[in-house]
Every structure is written in structure tokens, then in C-alpha cells.
Scaffold this motif. Structure first.
Motif, short mmCIF file in Angstrom:
data_model
loop_
_atom_site.label_atom_id
_atom_site.label_comp_id
_atom_site.label_asym_id
_atom_site.label_seq_id
_atom_site.Cartn_x
_atom_site.Cartn_y
_atom_site.Cartn_z
N PHE A 21 0.88 -1.17 0.00
CA PHE A 21 0.00 0.00 0.00
C PHE A 21 0.92 1.22 0.00
CE2 PHE A 21 -2.59 3.32 1.77
CZ PHE A 21 -3.92 3.00 1.51
N VAL A 22 0.92 2.00 -1.10
CA VAL A 22 1.85 3.12 -1.25
C VAL A 22 1.07 4.41 -1.37
CG1 VAL A 22 3.79 4.06 -2.58
CG2 VAL A 22 3.43 1.57 -2.48
N THR A 23 1.29 5.34 -0.46
CA THR A 23 0.60 6.63 -0.54
C THR A 23 1.39 7.59 -1.44
OG1 THR A 23 1.69 7.64 1.40
CG2 THR A 23 -0.29 6.31 1.79
N GLY A 24 0.66 8.53 -2.02
CA GLY A 24 1.30 9.47 -2.94
C GLY A 24 1.89 8.77 -4.14
N ALA A 25 1.25 7.67 -4.57
CA ALA A 25 1.83 6.82 -5.62
C ALA A 25 1.36 7.20 -7.01
CB ALA A 25 1.49 5.35 -5.35
N GLY A 26 0.63 8.29 -7.13
CA GLY A 26 0.17 8.70 -8.44
C GLY A 26 1.21 9.42 -9.27
N SER A 27 2.36 9.75 -8.66
CA SER A 27 3.41 10.46 -9.39
C SER A 27 4.72 10.35 -8.63
CB SER A 27 3.04 11.94 -9.57
OG SER A 27 2.95 12.59 -8.30
N GLY A 28 5.79 10.81 -9.27
CA GLY A 28 7.07 11.00 -8.61
C GLY A 28 7.63 9.79 -7.90
N ILE A 29 8.11 10.01 -6.69
CA ILE A 29 8.77 8.96 -5.91
C ILE A 29 7.81 7.81 -5.62
CG2 ILE A 29 9.79 8.44 -3.66
CD1 ILE A 29 11.02 11.25 -3.70
N GLY A 30 6.56 8.13 -5.25
CA GLY A 30 5.60 7.07 -4.96
C GLY A 30 5.34 6.18 -6.15
N LYS A 31 5.23 6.78 -7.32
CA LYS A 31 5.03 5.99 -8.55
C LYS A 31 6.22 5.08 -8.80
CE LYS A 31 4.42 6.63 -13.55
NZ LYS A 31 4.21 7.63 -14.63
N ALA A 32 7.43 5.59 -8.62
CA ALA A 32 8.63 4.76 -8.81
C ALA A 32 8.67 3.61 -7.82
CB ALA A 32 9.88 5.63 -8.67
N ILE A 33 8.24 3.87 -6.57
CA ILE A 33 8.22 2.82 -5.56
C ILE A 33 7.22 1.73 -5.95
CG2 ILE A 33 7.57 2.30 -3.17
CD1 ILE A 33 8.66 5.13 -2.48
N ALA A 34 6.03 2.13 -6.37
CA ALA A 34 5.02 1.15 -6.78
C ALA A 34 5.53 0.31 -7.94
CB ALA A 34 3.72 1.87 -7.15
N HIS A 35 6.16 0.94 -8.90
CA HIS A 35 6.70 0.20 -10.05
C HIS A 35 7.76 -0.81 -9.60
CE1 HIS A 35 5.16 1.58 -13.99
NE2 HIS A 35 4.78 2.65 -13.31
N ARG A 36 8.65 -0.40 -8.69
CA ARG A 36 9.71 -1.31 -8.26
C ARG A 36 9.13 -2.49 -7.48
NH1 ARG A 36 15.36 -1.50 -7.41
NH2 ARG A 36 15.75 -3.70 -6.94
N LEU A 37 8.20 -2.22 -6.59
CA LEU A 37 7.65 -3.30 -5.77
C LEU A 37 6.89 -4.30 -6.62
CD1 LEU A 37 6.47 -1.32 -2.60
CD2 LEU A 37 8.67 -2.46 -3.03
N VAL A 38 6.14 -3.83 -7.60
CA VAL A 38 5.43 -4.74 -8.51
C VAL A 38 6.43 -5.52 -9.36
CG1 VAL A 38 3.88 -4.84 -10.51
CG2 VAL A 38 3.27 -3.46 -8.52
N ALA A 39 7.48 -4.87 -9.82
CA ALA A 39 8.50 -5.58 -10.60
C ALA A 39 9.13 -6.70 -9.80
CB ALA A 39 9.57 -4.60 -11.08
N GLU A 40 9.15 -6.55 -8.48
CA GLU A 40 9.73 -7.57 -7.61
C GLU A 40 8.70 -8.59 -7.12
OE1 GLU A 40 12.81 -7.86 -7.34
OE2 GLU A 40 13.63 -5.89 -7.89
N GLY A 41 7.48 -8.53 -7.69
CA GLY A 41 6.50 -9.56 -7.42
C GLY A 41 5.32 -9.18 -6.57
N ALA A 42 5.30 -7.97 -6.00
CA ALA A 42 4.20 -7.56 -5.12
C ALA A 42 2.97 -7.17 -5.92
CB ALA A 42 4.64 -6.39 -4.25
N CYS A 43 1.82 -7.22 -5.28
CA CYS A 43 0.64 -6.53 -5.76
C CYS A 43 0.63 -5.16 -5.08
CB CYS A 43 -0.63 -7.30 -5.40
SG CYS A 43 -0.78 -8.88 -6.27
N ALA A 44 0.09 -4.16 -5.76
CA ALA A 44 0.19 -2.79 -5.25
C ALA A 44 -1.17 -2.14 -5.15
CB ALA A 44 1.10 -1.95 -6.13
#
Length: 276
Positions: A21-44
Motif C-alpha cells: 500500500f503506497v501513498t502518494g503513488a500517483g506520481s514521482g517517488i511514490g510511482k517509482a516505488i510502486a513500479h519497483r515493488l510490482v516488478a519484484e512480485g508484489a501486488c500494489a
């Protein structure tokens, strides 16, 4: 032959089965975090006040099987509770929470209004508290442990000019990491922080006008602010959202299972911010 066959089988990704669960994930750092976590197998769960941005990022990440969007204002208790309910409904639970939502108004003390102060503390200090509290309710009920990561800032330990409200709010977040690490460890919940600095390219905060104000403070053109920040660091490297996301994965990917209450600097080396 069986051993050889096992070696040829693809290994499970580090964050497979985990729900982030990533807050502020619609842009910037949060978006990059969501992308990395999903790339590593997580659901976001892509949580953002801007529902359209959150939906766009969730679609980029693969749609409802991999990511869902929730519209949430982190200053609103009921919206946060509803967002976690939506996350549990979508994926069966949540066990990795990233407090990333933020804002900054760069002003000196005498120009900082009570509204400026309250706005930044409501979103970052209060908002992180509310998200972490709801996360703790969900994760402790699951009984499986989990991770909470705060995206704080180098400013939490560094005294810079003309930034009183933002830096004080970030210091509040940084101390929440320590307090919650001590309290939630009994439930198997690890709480750690990432302290970036000078993330200009791709940053939602800088795009919102903060970059222009910080450039004015330092007397450099706004388009050169990233390079300016890089040159004042030990490594002389510009920090990007992807570098912050890499630190989040380092904390949650399974190699640091015995680490809690830690702050990882992602600032290319700012000696004045070294912990004393």
C-alpha cells in the motif's frame, strides 16, 4: 536430474505474495516505488489524492490482477480506513505500507503562515500517523507481520535555510519510525525510513513549484537545480525517484529481516546530514 531441473526453474520473485500500500503513488517517488515493488512480485495499492493519476499508474502496473487504485486524502481518517478496506477486498490483505505522500512550501520563518505549517504537518506528520495506525490494525489482525516504510528526508536531521515547516514535519516522520519500530516489533512489524535529498527530476513536489522556490534560495536556474544538488554531495550524483525505490526494496525484499528502526540516506552523501 531432479537437482538440475530445480536449478533451471525460475525463482520466485522476492516480493511474491506480498501486498504493498503506497501513498502518494500517483506520481514521482511514490510511482517509482510502486513500479519497483510490482516488478519484484508484489501486488500494489496505488493510493493518491488524485484519483485519475492513481488509476493511470495502476493500469501501467498491469491492472486489477496486479494493482488497484484508491483515492485517498491522508488527512482524512475515514478515507484511509476505506482505502485499506478496498485493499483487503482486492488482494486479501496488506503487509507492506509506504508512507510517501508529501508536500512542501519552501519559506523562511517570518513568511511561514499558520496555514503553511498546518498543511505540511497535516499531510506528512499527521497523515503518516493515520496511515500507520490503520496499517497496524490490519497487519496485526492478520498475524503475519509486515513492513512500514516512511519516506522522510535528509531535512529531518539537517538544518537548512528557509524551510521550517517542511523540515519540522519530516523530523516528526523520522521520529515516528523509531517510536513505531519499538512498539510494533512485538507483532513482527518492522518500521524503517528512507531519507532522500534533492530528488528533482520526476518529483511531484518539485514540479508543484517547490523547485522554483528552492532554486531562488540557492541562486541557480530551476533547470539546473538537480545538478546543483548533485555537486554539493560527496558522490556528485543526482538522486532520482528510482534510487529511493531501490532503498525501499532493500528494506523489504527479504535480506534485512532483522532490521528495524533504521533510516537509510539516499542523498549521494551529504556530510552535514550524517547521523551524530
Amino acid at each position: 536430474m531432479e537437482e538440475a531441473e530445480l536449478r533451471r526453474m525460475p525463482r520466485a520473485k522476492a516480493l511474491a505474495t506480498r501486498v504493498a500500500f503506497v501513498t502518494g503513488a500517483g506520481s514521482g517517488i511514490g510511482k517509482a516505488i510502486a513500479h519497483r515493488l510490482v516488478a519484484e512480485g508484489a501486488c500494489a495499492v496505488v493510493a493518491d489524492r488524485n484519483g485519475e493519476s492513481a488509476t493511470a499508474v495502476a493500469e501501467e502496473l498491469g491492472g486489477p490482477d496486479q494493482a488497484v487504485a484508491v483515492t485517498v486524502d491522508v488527512t482524512d481518517e475515514e478515507q484511509i480506513a476505506e482505502a485499506f478496506r478496498a485493499a483487503v477486498l482486492a488482494f486479501g490483505g496488506v503487509d507492506l505500507v509506504v508512507n510517501n505522500a508529501g508536500i512542501s512550501l519552501s519559506k523562511p520563518l517570518l513568511e511561514t503562515s499558520v496555514r503553511d505549517w498546518d498543511l505540511q504537518h497535516d499531510i506528512m506528520a499527521r497523515g503518516s500517523f493515520l496511515v500507520s495506525r490503520e496499517a497496524a490494525r490490519v497487519v496485526t489482525a492478520q498475524g503475519l507481520g509486515g513492513d512500514v516504510v516512511y519516506i522522510a528526508s535528509k531535512n529531518a536531521v539537517f538544518a537548512g535555510p528557509d524551510n521550517i515547516a517542511y523540515s519540522a514535519a519530516k523530523a516528526d516522520q523520522a521520529h515516528q519510525v523509531l517510536l513505531l519500530a519499538a512498539e510494533l516489533g512485538a507483532h513482527g512489524i518492522r518500521v524503517n525510513g528512507v531519507d532522500p535529498d534533492g530528488v528533482v527530476r520526476g518529483s511531484g513536489i518539485f514540479a508543484g513549484g517547490w523547485g522554483a522556490r528552492r532554486a531562488a534560495v540557492y541562486g541557480v536556474p530551476e533547470e539546473e537545480l538537480g545538478a546543483f544538488y548533485a555537486q554539493r554531495t560527496i558522490l556528485k550524483r543526482e538522486v532520482l525517484p528510482e534510487h529511493v525505490a531501490a532503498a525501499v526494496f532493500a528494506l523489504t525484499g527479504g535480506d534485512l529481516t532483522h532490521t528495524t528502526g533504521l533510516h537509510i540516506p539516499v542523498d549521494a552523501g551529504v556530510a552535514a546530514a550524517f547521523l551524530r
